[in-house]
Design a protein around this motif. Structure first.
Motif, PDB file in Angstrom:
ATOM      1  N   PRO A 332       0.820  -1.215   0.000  1.00 39.31           N
ATOM      2  CA  PRO A 332       0.000   0.000   0.000  1.00 39.31           C
ATOM      3  C   PRO A 332       0.857   1.270   0.000  1.00 39.31           C
ATOM      4  N   GLU A 333       0.199   2.369  -0.180  1.00 35.64           N
ATOM      5  CA  GLU A 333       0.833   3.688  -0.126  1.00 35.64           C
ATOM      6  C   GLU A 333       1.467   3.932   1.239  1.00 35.64           C
ATOM      7  N   LEU A 334       2.685   4.456   1.251  1.00 37.60           N
ATOM      8  CA  LEU A 334       3.376   4.912   2.462  1.00 37.60           C
ATOM      9  C   LEU A 334       3.358   3.868   3.587  1.00 37.60           C
ATOM     10  N   CYS A 335       3.748   2.673   3.228  1.00 34.61           N
ATOM     11  CA  CYS A 335       3.746   1.569   4.189  1.00 34.61           C
ATOM     12  C   CYS A 335       4.742   1.848   5.313  1.00 34.61           C
ATOM     13  N   LEU A 348       8.126  15.205   8.208  1.00 30.88           N
ATOM     14  CA  LEU A 348       8.572  14.653   6.932  1.00 30.88           C
ATOM     15  C   LEU A 348      10.008  14.163   7.007  1.00 30.88           C
ATOM     16  N   ALA A 349      10.811  14.806   7.826  1.00 34.37           N
ATOM     17  CA  ALA A 349      12.210  14.377   7.950  1.00 34.37           C
ATOM     18  C   ALA A 349      12.291  12.951   8.501  1.00 34.37           C
ATOM     19  N   THR A 350      11.492  12.675   9.536  1.00 36.72           N
ATOM     20  CA  THR A 350      11.455  11.320  10.098  1.00 36.72           C
ATOM     21  C   THR A 350      10.938  10.326   9.083  1.00 36.72           C
ATOM     22  N   ALA A 351       9.892  10.718   8.371  1.00 38.81           N
ATOM     23  CA  ALA A 351       9.331   9.836   7.347  1.00 38.81           C
ATOM     24  C   ALA A 351      10.345   9.577   6.239  1.00 38.81           C
ATOM     25  N   GLY A 352      11.142  10.585   5.916  1.00 39.62           N
ATOM     26  CA  GLY A 352      12.171  10.415   4.895  1.00 39.62           C
ATOM     27  C   GLY A 352      13.243   9.428   5.324  1.00 39.62           C
ATOM     28  N   LYS A 353      13.673   9.520   6.593  1.00 39.72           N
ATOM     29  CA  LYS A 353      14.677   8.580   7.102  1.00 39.72           C
ATOM     30  C   LYS A 353      14.127   7.157   7.133  1.00 39.72           C
ATOM     31  N   LEU A 354      12.870   7.016   7.556  1.00 39.07           N
ATOM     32  CA  LEU A 354      12.242   5.698   7.539  1.00 39.07           C
ATOM     33  C   LEU A 354      12.127   5.165   6.109  1.00 39.07           C
ATOM     34  N   SER A 355      11.883   6.058   5.157  1.00 41.24           N
ATOM     35  CA  SER A 355      11.802   5.649   3.754  1.00 41.24           C
ATOM     36  C   SER A 355      13.111   5.044   3.286  1.00 41.24           C
ATOM     37  N   ASP A 356      14.228   5.660   3.692  1.00 41.05           N
ATOM     38  CA  ASP A 356      15.542   5.124   3.320  1.00 41.05           C
ATOM     39  C   ASP A 356      15.733   3.717   3.874  1.00 41.05           C
ATOM     40  N   LEU A 358      13.311   1.618   4.723  1.00 38.72           N
ATOM     41  CA  LEU A 358      12.369   0.737   4.052  1.00 38.72           C
ATOM     42  C   LEU A 358      12.919   0.271   2.710  1.00 38.72           C
ATOM     43  N   VAL A 359      13.421   1.202   1.906  1.00 39.78           N
ATOM     44  CA  VAL A 359      13.955   0.860   0.591  1.00 39.78           C
ATOM     45  C   VAL A 359      15.145  -0.084   0.732  1.00 39.78           C
ATOM     46  N   ARG A 360      16.041   0.218   1.666  1.00 41.18           N
ATOM     47  CA  ARG A 360      17.241  -0.609   1.846  1.00 41.18           C
ATOM     48  C   ARG A 360      16.882  -2.039   2.259  1.00 41.18           C
ATOM     49  N   SER A 375       5.148   3.369  -1.993  1.00 43.06           N
ATOM     50  CA  SER A 375       5.450   4.796  -2.093  1.00 43.06           C
ATOM     51  C   SER A 375       6.193   5.239  -0.836  1.00 43.06           C
ATOM     52  N   ILE A 376       6.977   6.293  -0.990  1.00 41.44           N
ATOM     53  CA  ILE A 376       7.829   6.766   0.098  1.00 41.44           C
ATOM     54  C   ILE A 376       7.770   8.292   0.181  1.00 41.44           C
ATOM     55  N   VAL A 377       8.405   8.810   1.227  1.00 41.12           N
ATOM     56  CA  VAL A 377       8.584  10.248   1.392  1.00 41.12           C
ATOM     57  C   VAL A 377      10.040  10.581   1.099  1.00 41.12           C
ATOM     58  N   HIS A 378      10.249  11.557   0.226  1.00 37.70           N
ATOM     59  CA  HIS A 378      11.609  12.016  -0.101  1.00 37.70           C
ATOM     60  C   HIS A 378      11.605  13.538  -0.058  1.00 37.70           C
ATOM     61  N   PHE A 379      12.175  14.097   1.022  1.00 38.66           N
ATOM     62  CA  PHE A 379      12.065  15.524   1.293  1.00 38.66           C
ATOM     63  C   PHE A 379      10.578  15.907   1.298  1.00 38.66           C
ATOM     64  N   LYS A 380      10.150  16.821   0.415  1.00 33.03           N
ATOM     65  CA  LYS A 380       8.737  17.203   0.379  1.00 33.03           C
ATOM     66  C   LYS A 380       8.010  16.535  -0.794  1.00 33.03           C
ATOM     67  N   GLN A 381       8.456  15.354  -1.114  1.00 28.23           N
ATOM     68  CA  GLN A 381       7.878  14.644  -2.249  1.00 28.23           C
ATOM     69  C   GLN A 381       7.284  13.314  -1.800  1.00 28.23           C
ATOM     70  N   HIS A 382       6.077  13.051  -2.276  1.00 29.00           N
ATOM     71  CA  HIS A 382       5.493  11.728  -2.138  1.00 29.00           C
ATOM     72  C   HIS A 382       5.639  11.045  -3.489  1.00 29.00           C
ATOM     73  N   LYS A 383       6.335   9.909  -3.516  1.00 30.59           N
ATOM     74  CA  LYS A 383       6.602   9.270  -4.790  1.00 30.59           C
ATOM     75  C   LYS A 383       6.410   7.768  -4.710  1.00 30.59           C
ATOM     76  N   ALA A 384       5.887   7.209  -5.788  1.00 31.87           N
ATOM     77  CA  ALA A 384       5.849   5.765  -5.939  1.00 31.87           C
ATOM     78  C   ALA A 384       7.222   5.305  -6.397  1.00 31.87           C
ATOM     79  N   VAL A 385       7.667   4.184  -5.877  1.00 31.76           N
ATOM     80  CA  VAL A 385       8.998   3.676  -6.225  1.00 31.76           C
ATOM     81  C   VAL A 385       8.900   2.210  -6.623  1.00 31.76           C
ATOM     82  N   LEU A 386       9.685   1.847  -7.621  1.00 33.14           N
ATOM     83  CA  LEU A 386       9.846   0.451  -8.013  1.00 33.14           C
ATOM     84  C   LEU A 386      11.247   0.035  -7.593  1.00 33.14           C
TER      85      LEU A 386
END
Length: 583
Positions: A332-335, A348-356, A358-360, A375-386
């Protein structure tokens, strides 16, 4: 306002058909409707020996047939919409919806923009936009049958202010009532009155012959009926039975149409971005979709991301992914990230670190040539990632504003990711709610649309995602949190789905993998109903857009009349007053 849909059969006898129309109008008048909608091709069956025969069966605009309908409109003080084949400058004929006012005057005509099968041989396409009619009840619009199978014509009318669609059908397809009719209503936030044919759609004496020649079983060469009246939220207010003559009616309030407000108060029409949709008003490229594997395994993975410790949840997710063998996994979105940015000051900063993290962790869990989309948070961006085993292979930022993700900076282009098994578009946030964007994905050559989302309204799963798949012949994979939402009939759990394309699709050809069952382009649906929902998509099937003879879903679009989709609603001229129509 009371509206009625009439369904009945026609023959090749024009005079007999006129009497049927008049009798059905008399019957429906018992409910005292303010508007009656009749089916397509009311004057004669759409079955011709040659062009001369088609001309013979067609009507003159000022002839006895339509004058008789006009008298009924005046007699019953009701608007009437009827669809007929209409003579233009010889030898041109159009498939035309005609609207009469309560005085029996012609308010407007609307020619069919997208012809189906043999209609391309006998009829001329519309060369101007369908009109909007301003009435005492609200703004009325018309389109016939095939124009409602894809989004362009209805969407353009809604953008120009329509509040009620009058849809005249001549269809044996069960897809019409099950998907296309309600989808056109709810995705545009308008009422829709659809009137379909019953009875044989070709002359009775050649039914067996035509069934053999077209590979369509005889029982499916009859009008499906199932006329219906649909509310802007997707509720079916009235529905007629299968292949039985009769009428239905319902009371509607057009002032409740076109709000298109999302659960988070976002306004869909206000948030449209016409600059993203420019490809829709251009001819399709000759090679818009090629290649693709025959079959790809897909898994929708549902996770409990409400945990207090998202790092622990990500660690558990890592172990879960290692056990999966699906080629494509969707979350799902922003898991595991939703809590981080939604709490307190939207961190958003915390969400961005968690995104890193999650991806790793996901990348470390994937096998070679295995992919995961979320999908993840990257700075002020919400983006879907493959993600593949090396990290982020492709990303797509959110394209439309929505209030629940208002912090996200939007991308300026829909991009396509090329994978070994096919081309993929990623849509997240509310992007899949915009039919224009799915059309662009198909025109750019995507075999599949992958959606890590969080469904906010039941219609997205009931109709929206399926319609995106069907009208573009594109596989759609959507993973969502399971939410309790109100649908057209009840409150139930709504989640994602896999909408896969059947290989057998083109009418009048021999189907290899299944028999024709009355559905032309309804996708194969696997609904998300467990922690892991597994299924398949068929990328190569997306290369076949040919619905019937000369009826390609993309190249035969009414792209020449789609300029309205390139404009903001507020930038368009207002519809004219009273009994005038905008041409």
């Amino acid at each position: 306002m009371r509206v009625a849909a009439l369904q009945f059969a026609s023959t090749l006898d024009v005079e007999d058909n006129l009497q049927t129309c008049l009798q059905m109008i008399d019957k429906a008048a018992v409910c005292q409707p303010d508007l009656m909608v009749l089916p397509e091709f009311c004057n004669a069956l759409s079955w011709y020996q040659d062009q001369a025969h088609a001309w013979q069966l067609a009507l003159d605009i000022d002839g006895e047939f339509l004058q008789s309908i006009a008298k009924k409109a005046a007699q019953y003080n009701s608007f009437i919409v009827i669809n007929v084949s209409l003579r233009r400058q010889h030898p041109d004929i159009t498939v035309t919806s005609v609207m009469f006012d309560k005085n029996g005057q012609i308010l407007a005509t609307a020619d069919k923009q997208t012809l189906m099968g043999h209609e391309n041989t006998f009829f001329k396409r519309a060369d101007q936009l369908s009109p909007i009619v301003v009435s005492e009840y609200g703004n009325l619009a018309m389109f016939p049958c095939r124009d409602g199978v894809t989004c362009e014509t209805p969407r353009g009318l809604a953008i120009r202010g329509a509040q009620l669609f009058c849809d005249s059908l001549n269809s044996f397809a069960l897809d019409e009532a099950a998907l296309h009719v309600p989808a056109r209503a709810v995705e545009n936030g308008v009422y829709l009155v659809a009137a379909n044919k019953t009875g044989a759609l070709i002359p009775e004496q050649i039914l067996e012959e035509v069934a053999h020649a077209t590979n369509i079983p005889k029982q499916y060469l009859y009008g499906a009926g199932e006329s219906q009246i649909v509310a802007p939220d997707g509720r079916v207010l009235a529905k007629a039975p299968y292949n039985e003559p009769g009428f239905i009616y319902a009371d509607v309030d057009l002032h409740s149409a076109r709000s298109m407000q999302r659960a988070d108060k976002s306004q869909v029409f206000n948030n449209r971005r016409p600059e993203l949709y420019q490809d829709i008003a251009k001819p399709a490229l000759a090679e818009y979709c090629q290649g693709g594997d025959k079959q790809v395994s897909v898994g929708l993975l549902q996770v409990d991301d409400k945990t207090i410790d998202p790092l622990l949840g990500i660690s558990q997710l890592k172990r879960r992914i290692r056990d999966l063998n699906e080629q494509l996994i969707v979350l799902p979105e922003l898991c595991f990230l939703k809590q981080a940015y939604a709490a307190g000051a939207n961190d958003l900063a915390t969400a961005g670190k968690l995104s890193d993290v999650l991806v790793r962790e996901i990348a470390a869990s994937l096998k070679p040539e295995q992919y995961l989309v979320t999908s993840i948070v990257h700075f002020k961006q919400h983006k879907a990632v493959l993600i593949d085993d090396s990290g982020i292979r492709f990303s797509q930022r959110q394209l439309h504003h929505c209030n629940r993700l208002a912090w996200s900076e939007l991308a300026d282009e829909l991009k396509i990711c090329r994978l070994p098994w096919g081309n993929v578009a990623l849509l997240t946030g509310d992007d899949v709610c915009y039919p224009e964007l799915a059309k662009v994905a198909a025109l750019k050559g995507a075999h599949a649309i992958v959606c890590p989302i969080d469904i906010q309204q039941a219609w997205e799963a009931d109709y929206g995602l399926l319609s995106r798949s069907a009208e573009n012949r594109i596989n759609v994979i959507a993973c969502s949190r399971d939410n309790q939402l109100q649908s057209q009939t009840s409150r139930h759990t709504v989640a994602g789905l896999i909408a896969a394309l059947p290989y057998d699709f083109t009418l009048m050809s021999t189907w290899q993998k299944r028999q024709f069952d009355g559905h032309i382009n309804y996708p194969i649906v696997t609904r998300q109903n467990s922690e892991l929902t597994s299924g398949f998509i068929y990328p190569n099937a997306a290369t076949n857009k040919l619905m019937s003879a000369d009826t390609d879903l993309l190249s035969q679009r009414p792209w020449q009349l789609s300029d309205t989709l390139m404009k903001k609603a507020e930038s368009l001229p207002k519809v004219k007053e009273a009994s005038l129509c905008e041409q």
